[in-house]
Scaffold this motif. Structure first.
Motif, PDB file in Angstrom:
ATOM      1  N   ARG A 168      16.619  31.472 -23.163  1.00 23.74           N
ATOM      2  CA  ARG A 168      16.128  32.229 -24.316  1.00 23.74           C
ATOM      3  C   ARG A 168      15.536  31.275 -25.346  1.00 23.74           C
ATOM      4  O   ARG A 168      16.064  30.202 -25.599  1.00 23.74           O
ATOM      5  N   ARG A 169      14.429  31.713 -25.965  1.00 21.43           N
ATOM      6  CA  ARG A 169      13.741  30.903 -26.964  1.00 21.43           C
ATOM      7  C   ARG A 169      13.456  31.744 -28.205  1.00 21.43           C
ATOM      8  O   ARG A 169      13.426  32.979 -28.148  1.00 21.43           O
ATOM      9  N   ASN A 199      13.332  25.373 -30.149  1.00 21.89           N
ATOM     10  CA  ASN A 199      12.895  25.592 -28.769  1.00 21.89           C
ATOM     11  C   ASN A 199      12.767  24.268 -28.020  1.00 21.89           C
ATOM     12  O   ASN A 199      13.136  24.166 -26.838  1.00 21.89           O
ATOM     13  N   ASP A 235      14.742  23.164 -24.766  1.00 23.73           N
ATOM     14  CA  ASP A 235      14.056  22.665 -23.566  1.00 23.73           C
ATOM     15  C   ASP A 235      14.668  21.339 -23.120  1.00 23.73           C
ATOM     16  O   ASP A 235      14.926  21.121 -21.920  1.00 23.73           O
ATOM     17  N   ARG A 238      22.246  31.324 -31.815  1.00 21.43           N
ATOM     18  CA  ARG A 238      22.103  30.606 -30.544  1.00 21.43           C
ATOM     19  C   ARG A 238      23.012  29.376 -30.518  1.00 21.43           C
ATOM     20  O   ARG A 238      23.649  29.076 -29.497  1.00 21.43           O
ATOM     21  N   ASP A 257      11.000  33.102 -31.260  1.00 25.72           N
ATOM     22  CA  ASP A 257       9.582  33.415 -31.434  1.00 25.72           C
ATOM     23  C   ASP A 257       9.014  32.584 -32.581  1.00 25.72           C
ATOM     24  O   ASP A 257       9.548  32.598 -33.693  1.00 25.72           O
ATOM     25  N   GLU A 260      10.219  26.191 -33.669  1.00 20.55           N
ATOM     26  CA  GLU A 260       9.601  25.352 -32.647  1.00 20.55           C
ATOM     27  C   GLU A 260      10.502  24.174 -32.285  1.00 20.55           C
ATOM     28  O   GLU A 260      10.666  23.833 -31.103  1.00 20.55           O
TER      29      GLU A 260
END
Length: 306
Positions: free
Chosen positions: A230-231, A248, A252, A217, A233, A245
């Protein structure tokens, strides 16, 4: 430089630290597991061999006791044929018996399972040392590895000691059994190593998957082709889960910043358009005023002329 040369140069430049996490975690596990397996197998095989040798020594001691009793009468009567028969039977009864020899108190070989020994007089120090045996004794045979000798005196009720029984016992059977155990242990270790390495590799790949995906990413983000929606899991609460986390949260925040930038850019664009419209209106008004001034000036010129 050709493609093959480039590939070869790249292969030479490869270093272990350039490998992936799966390789770095699986290889040390396999090395440690293999070292422990070899160490444990060596210790177990050595202990097993010692136990089998001790069992063999005990069995040879049990064998010579009744044989020495049975030999006492033939030795006293000088029945060499009977002595030879008893020795041959004892050797056939136990495959680990390498030889059996009976010597009288003068050191003369009365009978032996070894060819050409009967009738000879003991001359070597090791051989003559057996004549001094007063009880069951066991000793290694010099110059003959994998062989030990059990010595027991042969006694007669009235005459006392009438000879010595020497039984050579080979540890070849123990060595063969040890090799079989070692082979079985090696096969079991290889199977366990392959299974353990496979499990470790699969588990490691699952663990490092968030890191690999995060790297992809970030690479997409650096190239300008990233999908900000897209994030990753988050499947665990460990360090890898917290990494996913955090990634993500970073995405964000980045999406929020880019959204604010887009919103601000939209406002700036709208304001620019309004300013452009006002400027156009101002220019139009200015042109109209200039035209009016020109008309006024023309009228004044006409009045002045009259």
């Amino acid at each position: 430089m050709s493609a093959k040369t480039t590939i070869a140069a790249g292969a030479r430049r490869w270093r272990p630290r350039d490998a992936g996490l799966t390789f770095k975690l699986t290889v040390p596990f396999a090395a440690v597991f293999l070292a422990l397996a070899v160490l444990m197998a060596t210790l177990l095989i050595a202990a097993s061999r010692r136990q089998m040798v001790e069992s063999l020594r005990l069995r040879s001691g049990i064998l010579v006791q009744p044989l020495s009793v049975a030999l006492s009468d033939p030795i006293v009567t000088r029945d060499r044929q009977r002595v030879q028969e008893l020795l041959d039977e004892a050797r056939k009864a136990d495959p680990d018996v390498a030889y059996a020899t009976v010597v009288d108190v003068q050191g003369v070989v009365l009978a032996s399972t070894e060819q050409g020994q009967a009738g000879k007089t003991l001359s070597q120090d090791f051989d003559r040392a057996a004549l001094a045996a007063s009880a069951l004794a066991q000793r290694d045979v010099p110059g003959r590895s994998g062989l030990f000798e059990t010595v027991v005196p042969v006694s007669y009720a009235v005459l006392g000691k009438v000879g010595v029984l020497r039984v050579g016992v080979s540890t070849a059977g123990v060595d063969a059994a040890t090799r079989r155990v070692a082979l079985q242990a090696a096969i079991a270790a290889v199977v366990a190593l392959a299974l353990g390495a496979t499990i470790c590799a699969v588990a490691t790949r699952r663990l490092v998957r968030p890191v690999r995906v995060a790297a992809e990413r970030l690479r997409e983000l650096a190239s300008g082709a990233a999908d900000l929606t897209r994030r990753l899991d988050v499947r665990s609460g460990d360090e890898f889960g917290r990494l996913a986390e955090s990634f993500n949260l970073f995405m964000d925040g980045l999406a929020s910043i880019i959204g604010n930038v887009r919103l601000t850019a939209g406002h700036v664009t709208g304001a620019s358009q309004q300013l452009s419209g006002a400027t156009s209106q101002l220019a139009s008004g200015t042109q109209q005023q200039a035209a009016s001034l020109e008309e006024t000036a023309a009228s004044l010129e006409q009045i002045t002329a009259t």
